[in-house]
Scaffold this motif. Structure first.
Motif, PDB file in Angstrom:
ATOM      1  N   GLY A   1     -11.236  -7.820  -8.793  1.00 21.05           N
ATOM      2  CA  GLY A   1     -11.842  -6.492  -8.869  1.00 21.05           C
ATOM      3  C   GLY A   1     -11.475  -5.769 -10.144  1.00 21.05           C
ATOM      4  O   GLY A   1     -11.805  -4.607 -10.349  1.00 21.05           O
TER       5      GLY A   1
ATOM      6  N   THR B   1     -10.471 -12.377  -2.312  1.00 28.56           N
ATOM      7  CA  THR B   1     -11.123 -12.904  -3.505  1.00 28.56           C
ATOM      8  C   THR B   1     -11.403 -14.385  -3.271  1.00 28.56           C
ATOM      9  O   THR B   1     -10.805 -15.014  -2.402  1.00 28.56           O
ATOM     10  CB  THR B   1     -10.230 -12.740  -4.749  1.00 28.56           C
ATOM     11  OG1 THR B   1      -8.959 -13.300  -4.469  1.00 28.56           O
ATOM     12  CG2 THR B   1     -10.057 -11.302  -5.120  1.00 28.56           C
TER      13      THR B   1
ATOM     14  N   TRP C   1      -6.111 -13.182  -0.709  1.00 25.13           N
ATOM     15  CA  TRP C   1      -6.052 -11.732  -0.880  1.00 25.13           C
ATOM     16  C   TRP C   1      -5.214 -11.374  -2.095  1.00 25.13           C
ATOM     17  O   TRP C   1      -4.187 -11.986  -2.363  1.00 25.13           O
ATOM     18  CB  TRP C   1      -5.483 -11.069   0.373  1.00 25.13           C
ATOM     19  CG  TRP C   1      -6.485 -11.056   1.473  1.00 25.13           C
ATOM     20  CD1 TRP C   1      -7.026 -12.147   2.097  1.00 25.13           C
ATOM     21  CD2 TRP C   1      -7.102  -9.906   2.054  1.00 25.13           C
ATOM     22  NE1 TRP C   1      -7.941 -11.744   3.029  1.00 25.13           N
ATOM     23  CE2 TRP C   1      -8.004 -10.378   3.039  1.00 25.13           C
ATOM     24  CE3 TRP C   1      -6.982  -8.520   1.850  1.00 25.13           C
ATOM     25  CZ2 TRP C   1      -8.776  -9.510   3.802  1.00 25.13           C
ATOM     26  CZ3 TRP C   1      -7.750  -7.666   2.624  1.00 25.13           C
ATOM     27  CH2 TRP C   1      -8.638  -8.157   3.588  1.00 25.13           C
TER      28      TRP C   1
ATOM     29  N   CYS D   1      -7.122  -1.985  -6.049  1.00 21.32           N
ATOM     30  CA  CYS D   1      -7.979  -2.551  -5.022  1.00 21.32           C
ATOM     31  C   CYS D   1      -7.180  -3.623  -4.301  1.00 21.32           C
ATOM     32  O   CYS D   1      -6.215  -4.175  -4.844  1.00 21.32           O
ATOM     33  CB  CYS D   1      -9.267  -3.127  -5.619  1.00 21.32           C
ATOM     34  SG  CYS D   1      -9.024  -4.495  -6.760  1.00 21.32           S
TER      35      CYS D   1
ATOM     36  N   ILE E   1     -17.424  -6.971  -3.371  1.00 24.17           N
ATOM     37  CA  ILE E   1     -17.186  -8.387  -3.111  1.00 24.17           C
ATOM     38  C   ILE E   1     -18.363  -9.206  -3.638  1.00 24.17           C
ATOM     39  O   ILE E   1     -18.187 -10.301  -4.152  1.00 24.17           O
ATOM     40  CB  ILE E   1     -16.958  -8.607  -1.601  1.00 24.17           C
ATOM     41  CG1 ILE E   1     -15.576  -8.062  -1.219  1.00 24.17           C
ATOM     42  CG2 ILE E   1     -17.070 -10.089  -1.249  1.00 24.17           C
ATOM     43  CD1 ILE E   1     -15.314  -7.993   0.251  1.00 24.17           C
TER      44      ILE E   1
ATOM     45  N   ASN F   1      -6.421   4.145  -3.919  1.00 27.10           N
ATOM     46  CA  ASN F   1      -7.027   2.908  -3.431  1.00 27.10           C
ATOM     47  C   ASN F   1      -8.552   2.978  -3.579  1.00 27.10           C
ATOM     48  O   ASN F   1      -9.194   3.860  -3.019  1.00 27.10           O
ATOM     49  CB  ASN F   1      -6.646   2.692  -1.961  1.00 27.10           C
ATOM     50  CG  ASN F   1      -7.185   1.380  -1.401  1.00 27.10           C
ATOM     51  OD1 ASN F   1      -7.404   1.267  -0.203  1.00 27.10           O
ATOM     52  ND2 ASN F   1      -7.405   0.397  -2.256  1.00 27.10           N
TER      53      ASN F   1
ATOM     54  N   CYS G   1       0.835  -1.208   0.000  1.00 27.61           N
ATOM     55  CA  CYS G   1       0.000   0.000   0.000  1.00 27.61           C
ATOM     56  C   CYS G   1       0.868   1.256   0.000  1.00 27.61           C
ATOM     57  O   CYS G   1       0.593   2.213  -0.722  1.00 27.61           O
ATOM     58  CB  CYS G   1      -0.943   0.002   1.205  1.00 27.61           C
ATOM     59  SG  CYS G   1      -2.189  -1.292   1.121  1.00 27.61           S
TER      60      CYS G   1
ATOM     61  N   ASN H   1     -11.979  -1.972 -11.703  1.00 23.37           N
ATOM     62  CA  ASN H   1     -10.842  -1.050 -11.756  1.00 23.37           C
ATOM     63  C   ASN H   1     -10.692  -0.438 -13.138  1.00 23.37           C
ATOM     64  O   ASN H   1     -10.253   0.694 -13.276  1.00 23.37           O
ATOM     65  CB  ASN H   1      -9.543  -1.792 -11.393  1.00 23.37           C
ATOM     66  CG  ASN H   1      -9.305  -1.834  -9.905  1.00 23.37           C
ATOM     67  OD1 ASN H   1      -9.939  -1.091  -9.150  1.00 23.37           O
ATOM     68  ND2 ASN H   1      -8.420  -2.692  -9.481  1.00 23.37           N
TER      69      ASN H   1
ATOM     70  N   GLY I   1      -8.136  -6.692  -1.618  1.00 20.17           N
ATOM     71  CA  GLY I   1      -9.119  -7.328  -0.756  1.00 20.17           C
ATOM     72  C   GLY I   1      -9.165  -8.819  -0.975  1.00 20.17           C
ATOM     73  O   GLY I   1      -8.391  -9.380  -1.745  1.00 20.17           O
TER      74      GLY I   1
ATOM     75  N   ASP J   1     -12.106   0.632  -3.372  1.00 20.31           N
ATOM     76  CA  ASP J   1     -12.650  -0.656  -2.949  1.00 20.31           C
ATOM     77  C   ASP J   1     -13.685  -1.143  -3.946  1.00 20.31           C
ATOM     78  O   ASP J   1     -14.693  -0.480  -4.178  1.00 20.31           O
ATOM     79  CB  ASP J   1     -13.280  -0.528  -1.556  1.00 20.31           C
ATOM     80  CG  ASP J   1     -12.221  -0.156  -0.518  1.00 20.31           C
ATOM     81  OD1 ASP J   1     -11.130  -0.742  -0.579  1.00 20.31           O
ATOM     82  OD2 ASP J   1     -12.487   0.714   0.324  1.00 20.31           O
ATOM     83  N   THR J   2     -13.407  -2.286  -4.533  1.00 21.85           N
ATOM     84  CA  THR J   2     -14.326  -2.869  -5.507  1.00 21.85           C
ATOM     85  C   THR J   2     -15.243  -3.854  -4.787  1.00 21.85           C
ATOM     86  O   THR J   2     -14.916  -4.332  -3.695  1.00 21.85           O
ATOM     87  CB  THR J   2     -13.539  -3.576  -6.621  1.00 21.85           C
ATOM     88  OG1 THR J   2     -12.574  -4.431  -6.022  1.00 21.85           O
ATOM     89  CG2 THR J   2     -12.813  -2.562  -7.494  1.00 21.85           C
TER      90      THR J   2
END
Length: 434
Positions: free
Chosen positions: A187, A207, A223, A203, A159, A154, A144, A191, A205, A156-157
């Motif tokens: 994501g 998956t 992740w 993104c 879930i 950043n 990050c 994106n 997170g 957030d897509t």
RNA sequence: UCCUCGGUAGCUCAACUGGCAGAGCGCCCGGCUGUUAACCGGGUGGUUGCAGGUUCGAGUCCUGCCCGGGGAGCCA
């Protein structure tokens, strides 16, 4: 009471009386002398307890103290070569916060993997597992930090998604108010929309893949960090990837060298070589390499299996990029190589030492026509992708991005033989507990 | 889904060709002022994954099922 200090900082208090709060990891009695191994989440230290130096009550409490009992220990910090880590606590007092039941299942010795996974909620207390989880946190932070400081935003897509991102392979289906929805497996498509608003994005997170994979490289929940860039090419992806990966390795070496060497027995000299540029070979060259290395019958056009990836990465000291894969073995959204539509503008990064693919990425299809044709070829429902096609209708640009698998990257950096140890509570085929 | 290995004490494992189910560790009791998964002495601990079958006799052989490990395919 003496100052409460984390065990990791005890060495800075040599000669002082300090208090540590933690758990009893191991105990050895030698008559009027006891050795208490104490852990507190930051480290491990040996307490040396002489009967004549502590109150009667403390001695008796320590006498039958069970493994993993929570304790508060006070003593003077002393350097001693006989102590693991070089420092020990000359104990003057001990308070038992909670006496653990005496059947704590995990001993400081070897156990089977199945047993340990069944007790993962306790296994993570062991110093090796805790070290891996600390390194995981550093890896995430480093990723990050690097992206944030290089202009990536950043985003957030979602879930919960309405359709397959990369086709109708194995998705976890959930009930969404009576309609089917799916847990995301990437994501990326989202994106590709957000870059038109923000330029460079990523993104990061969890998956989900419902594939029945039973190997050292697979989890059903894992992740992934997925950077995506407008006005970018395949070559830009490789540059960003090697810069970011090198940064991550550098930071981990800086902060966790001791854990890597002592706790994880990692050969860090292999990691120290991880600096840009990484070697780049084309799929064609990789196939030729395989043919020279004993895979004479490997057919051009197929994706590499684990043994092939290992054979290729063995030839290099650093992670190696393999680019321009056959179009047929990559996702529908890959851009074609001009004049050679049978290969596409894709790239994988293969980690050294047989850890396999840790990054997959490429340049995305630019034109509406190509995407429409691909959706048809892949038998994907066009309605679900109308919004995605819009991106090629309103100011399409060359763009590119990639996904990096967090667990595989950590397994490689830590030198683990299975990704399941890189996450606190792994989700795998055949295992959902705890 | 396929291939392969396995399931015996809390843990790690042993038990020959079918013939009394064991060891180490843990835990309990005792000893020991430098242990590093200490050591020494004593003790504790079993529905051999489940169901059925063969046999005078099954942890061991046969059938089915359950659970887990490793790998393949697919992927990050």
């Amino acid at each position: 009471m003496a100052e409460w200090v984390p065990i990791a900082e005890v060495a800075q208090h040599e000669g002082e009386e300090v208090t540590v709060k933690g758990w009893l990891y191991h105990r050895t009695d030698k008559g009027k002398l006891k050795f208490l191994m104490i852990r507190d989440g930051t480290g491990l230290i040996q307490g040396v307890m002489f009967k004549k130096n502590v109150p009667e009550a403390a001695w008796e409490a320590a006498d039958h103290l069970t493994q993993e009992s929570s304790i508060i220990v006070t003593g003077r910090v002393r350097a001693d070569q006989r102590a693991p880590g070089g420092y020990e606590l000359d104990v003057s007092d001990l308070e038992v916060v909670h006496r653990a039941e005496l059947d704590y299942p995990i001993q400081p010795k070897e156990h089977g993997v199945g047993f340990l996974l069944q007790h993962r909620h306790l296994w993570i207390r062991s110093p090796r597992q805790a070290a891996i989880l600390r390194i995981r946190a550093t890896v995430k932070r480093a990723i990050c930090d690097w992206l944030d400081s290089h202009g990536f935003v950043n985003v957030d897509t979602p879930i919960l998604t309405p359709a397959a991102v990369e086709g109708t392979t194995t998705l976890f289906e959930v009930d969404y108010f009576g309609e089917p929805a799916y847990l995301t497996q990437s994501g990326q498509l989202y994106n590709e929309a957000t870059i038109f608003a923000l330029g460079k994005v990523y993104c990061f997170g969890p998956t989900f893949r419902a594939e029945k994979s039973k190997t050292r490289r697979h989890l059903t929940e894992f992740w992934m960090v997925e950077p995506e860039m407008a006005y970018a090419t395949l070559e830009d992806v490789m540059e960003v990837t090697e810069q970011m990966v090198s940064h991550v390795v550098r930071v981990v070496l800086e902060r966790h060298r001791h854990d890597l060497e002592a706790r994880l027995k990692r050969n860090v000299s292999r990691l120290e070589r991880v600096e840009p540029p990484f070697p780049r070979i084309s799929y064609d060259e990789a196939v030729a390499l395989l043919h020279r290395k004993g895979f004479e019958d490997f057919p051009w056009g197929e994706d590499f299996g684990a043994p092939h990836e290992t054979a290729i990465s063995e030839e290099f000291e650093k992670p190696v990029f393999v680019y321009h894969y056959p179009t047929q073995c990559k996702a529908f959204y890959m851009e074609e190589v001009p004049g050679r539509p049978e290969v596409c503008r894709s790239v994988d990064l293969l980690a050294p030492e047989g850890y396999g693919e840790i990054v997959g990425g490429g340049q995305r299809a630019f034109s509406l026509e190509l995407l429409e044709r691909r959706l048809e070829e892949h038998n994907l429902p066009r309605e679900a992708y109308e919004w995605y096609l819009d991106l090629r209708r309103y100011g399409s640009v060359p763009h590119a991005g990639f996904g990096l698998g967090l667990e595989r990257t950590i397994a490689w950096i830590c030198g683990l033989d299975h990704v399941r140890e890189t996450i606190a509570f792994p989700r795998m085929l055949e295992r959902m507990y705890p």
